[in-house]
Design a protein around this motif. Structure first.
Motif, PDB file in Angstrom:
ATOM      1  N   UNK A   1      -4.301   9.557   3.716  1.00 50.84           N
ATOM      2  CA  UNK A   1      -4.766   9.121   5.035  1.00 50.84           C
ATOM      3  C   UNK A   1      -5.706  10.174   5.621  1.00 50.84           C
ATOM      4  N   UNK A   2      -5.309  11.441   5.518  1.00 52.48           N
ATOM      5  CA  UNK A   2      -6.145  12.523   6.050  1.00 52.48           C
ATOM      6  C   UNK A   2      -7.456  12.620   5.272  1.00 52.48           C
ATOM      7  N   UNK A   3      -7.397  12.474   3.962  1.00 57.53           N
ATOM      8  CA  UNK A   3      -8.623  12.494   3.151  1.00 57.53           C
ATOM      9  C   UNK A   3      -9.576  11.386   3.593  1.00 57.53           C
ATOM     10  N   UNK A   4      -9.049  10.206   3.899  1.00 57.89           N
ATOM     11  CA  UNK A   4      -9.892   9.113   4.383  1.00 57.89           C
ATOM     12  C   UNK A   4     -10.563   9.474   5.700  1.00 57.89           C
ATOM     13  N   UNK A   5      -9.807  10.104   6.596  1.00 56.39           N
ATOM     14  CA  UNK A   5     -10.373  10.522   7.875  1.00 56.39           C
ATOM     15  C   UNK A   5     -11.489  11.530   7.644  1.00 56.39           C
ATOM     16  N   UNK A   6     -11.232  12.521   6.796  1.00 53.59           N
ATOM     17  CA  UNK A   6     -12.260  13.532   6.507  1.00 53.59           C
ATOM     18  C   UNK A   6     -13.527  12.890   5.936  1.00 53.59           C
ATOM     19  N   UNK A   7     -13.358  11.939   5.042  1.00 49.84           N
ATOM     20  CA  UNK A   7     -14.518  11.257   4.446  1.00 49.84           C
ATOM     21  C   UNK A   7     -15.280  10.461   5.508  1.00 49.84           C
ATOM     22  N   UNK A   8     -14.542   9.818   6.397  1.00 48.56           N
ATOM     23  CA  UNK A   8     -15.147   9.003   7.443  1.00 48.56           C
ATOM     24  C   UNK A   8     -15.864   9.866   8.476  1.00 48.56           C
ATOM     25  N   UNK A   9     -15.321  11.024   8.757  1.00 48.93           N
ATOM     26  CA  UNK A   9     -15.876  11.886   9.799  1.00 48.93           C
ATOM     27  C   UNK A   9     -17.113  12.645   9.352  1.00 48.93           C
ATOM     28  N   UNK A  10     -17.215  12.964   8.071  1.00 47.70           N
ATOM     29  CA  UNK A  10     -18.400  13.644   7.569  1.00 47.70           C
ATOM     30  C   UNK A  10     -18.453  15.114   7.938  1.00 47.70           C
ATOM     31  N   UNK A  11     -19.668  15.666   7.938  1.00 52.55           N
ATOM     32  CA  UNK A  11     -19.860  17.101   8.123  1.00 52.55           C
ATOM     33  C   UNK A  11     -20.210  17.501   9.545  1.00 52.55           C
ATOM     34  N   UNK A  12     -21.099  18.446   9.647  1.00 52.25           N
ATOM     35  CA  UNK A  12     -21.458  19.045  10.929  1.00 52.25           C
ATOM     36  C   UNK A  12     -22.321  18.096  11.753  1.00 52.25           C
ATOM     37  N   UNK A  13     -21.982  17.985  13.033  1.00 54.65           N
ATOM     38  CA  UNK A  13     -22.759  17.185  13.983  1.00 54.65           C
ATOM     39  C   UNK A  13     -22.804  17.940  15.312  1.00 54.65           C
ATOM     40  N   UNK A  14     -23.964  17.932  15.930  1.00 52.56           N
ATOM     41  CA  UNK A  14     -24.106  18.499  17.277  1.00 52.56           C
ATOM     42  C   UNK A  14     -25.068  17.611  18.048  1.00 52.56           C
TER      43      UNK A  14
ATOM     44  N   UNK B   1       0.853  -1.182   0.000  1.00 56.08           N
ATOM     45  CA  UNK B   1       0.000   0.000   0.000  1.00 56.08           C
ATOM     46  C   UNK B   1       0.894   1.238   0.000  1.00 56.08           C
ATOM     47  N   UNK B   2       0.628   2.147  -0.877  1.00 53.49           N
ATOM     48  CA  UNK B   2       1.462   3.349  -0.962  1.00 53.49           C
ATOM     49  C   UNK B   2       0.658   4.597  -0.630  1.00 53.49           C
ATOM     50  N   UNK B   3      -0.249   4.465   0.304  1.00 54.01           N
ATOM     51  CA  UNK B   3      -1.087   5.609   0.676  1.00 54.01           C
ATOM     52  C   UNK B   3      -0.218   6.717   1.257  1.00 54.01           C
ATOM     53  N   UNK B   4      -0.479   7.928   0.832  1.00 56.29           N
ATOM     54  CA  UNK B   4       0.255   9.089   1.315  1.00 56.29           C
ATOM     55  C   UNK B   4      -0.407   9.633   2.578  1.00 56.29           C
ATOM     56  N   UNK B   5       0.304  10.505   3.274  1.00 54.59           N
ATOM     57  CA  UNK B   5      -0.271  11.183   4.430  1.00 54.59           C
ATOM     58  C   UNK B   5      -1.523  11.946   4.010  1.00 54.59           C
ATOM     59  N   UNK B   6      -1.454  12.643   2.881  1.00 56.03           N
ATOM     60  CA  UNK B   6      -2.641  13.368   2.403  1.00 56.03           C
ATOM     61  C   UNK B   6      -3.807  12.413   2.180  1.00 56.03           C
TER      62      UNK B   6
ATOM     63  N   UNK C   1       7.365   3.657   7.384  1.00 53.34           N
ATOM     64  CA  UNK C   1       7.604   2.248   7.708  1.00 53.34           C
ATOM     65  C   UNK C   1       6.424   1.398   7.228  1.00 53.34           C
ATOM     66  N   UNK C   2       5.206   1.866   7.535  1.00 50.50           N
ATOM     67  CA  UNK C   2       3.989   1.145   7.142  1.00 50.50           C
ATOM     68  C   UNK C   2       2.830   2.128   7.036  1.00 50.50           C
ATOM     69  N   UNK C   3       2.407   2.400   5.818  1.00 49.76           N
ATOM     70  CA  UNK C   3       1.263   3.299   5.614  1.00 49.76           C
ATOM     71  C   UNK C   3      -0.019   2.746   6.238  1.00 49.76           C
ATOM     72  N   UNK C   4      -0.312   1.441   6.137  1.00 43.74           N
ATOM     73  CA  UNK C   4      -1.538   0.944   6.766  1.00 43.74           C
ATOM     74  C   UNK C   4      -1.533   1.103   8.290  1.00 43.74           C
ATOM     75  N   UNK C   5      -0.401   0.866   8.916  1.00 41.49           N
ATOM     76  CA  UNK C   5      -0.336   1.033  10.369  1.00 41.49           C
ATOM     77  C   UNK C   5      -0.470   2.507  10.719  1.00 41.49           C
ATOM     78  N   UNK C   6       0.177   3.384   9.962  1.00 35.52           N
ATOM     79  CA  UNK C   6       0.041   4.823  10.206  1.00 35.52           C
ATOM     80  C   UNK C   6      -1.412   5.257  10.037  1.00 35.52           C
ATOM     81  N   UNK C   7      -2.085   4.752   9.012  1.00 38.18           N
ATOM     82  CA  UNK C   7      -3.485   5.114   8.785  1.00 38.18           C
ATOM     83  C   UNK C   7      -4.341   4.690   9.970  1.00 38.18           C
TER      84      UNK C   7
END
Length: 182
Positions: free
Chosen positions: A8-21, A1-6, A76-82
């Motif tokens: 990884x962050x994009x995946x987090x943003x997609x997973x987190x979604x928009x506004x929640x209260x 897997x050659x996922x970049x830091x960017x 060292x490991x993109x999947x572990x970092x993700x």
């Protein structure tokens, strides 16, 4: 897997979604998964609904990737970092780093493969050396086992959170569905 830091962050943003209260969420208002307290601590003073995606991305990069050293884990490991970034976003980077250190200690063959680590929540040079030693010995299978160990620790933590605060039970199914990989 050659996922970049960017990536990884994009995946987090997609997973987190928009506004929640959600009043049951101890974190209060969130946008892109960034709590109001985190936004304020990082200089954002506007309405949470208006938090720019770029600001959220920058907060994730600085606070949840670079500060805890997960960017160096990614070399060292993109999947572990993700996995560490995702766990860090939801539970705090110190908790994520401790999970890695605990798993490495449990998988070091009684100290024969590499020395036990201090479980200090800092993914520093010693943690990186231990991860390198582990992956050099165990390879792709070791990476898969490490991911399973990290997810097991994360799952146990979610159950503990639900047991400690009944309101957290409202989030349990979603946490396991989206955070703990099958």
């Amino acid at each position: 897997m050659s996922k970049t830091i960017n990536g990884i962050i994009e995946d987090v943003l997609a997973n987190e979604g928009g506004y929640v209260n959600d009043p049951r969420d101890a974190g209060g208002e969130t946008m892109y998964g960034i709590t109001i307290a985190t936004a304020r601590a990082n200089g954002y003073q506007g309405k949470m609904r208006d938090l720019p995606r770029e600001t959220a991305f920058d907060i994730y990069r600085r606070r949840y990737v670079v500060a805890p050293g997960f960017d160096q884990i990614a070399t060292i490991s993109a999947p572990i970092a993700a996995e560490l970034v995702d766990t860090g976003v939801n539970m705090g980077p110190v908790v994520a780093a401790k999970f890695l250190q605990r798993a490495l200690n449990a998988l070091n063959n009684q100290g024969k493969d590499f020395a036990d680590l201090a479980v200090d929540g800092q993914a520093g040079a010693n943690t990186r050396r231990a991860l390198n030693a582990f992956l050099n010995k165990r390879g792709a299978e070791g990476e898969a086992v490490m991911l399973a160990a990290l997810n097991a620790l994360q799952g146990e933590r979610y159950i503990s959170l639900g047991e400690a605060r009944q309101a957290n039970e409202a989030f349990m199914f979603g946490w396991f569905r989206t955070r703990v990989a099958a």
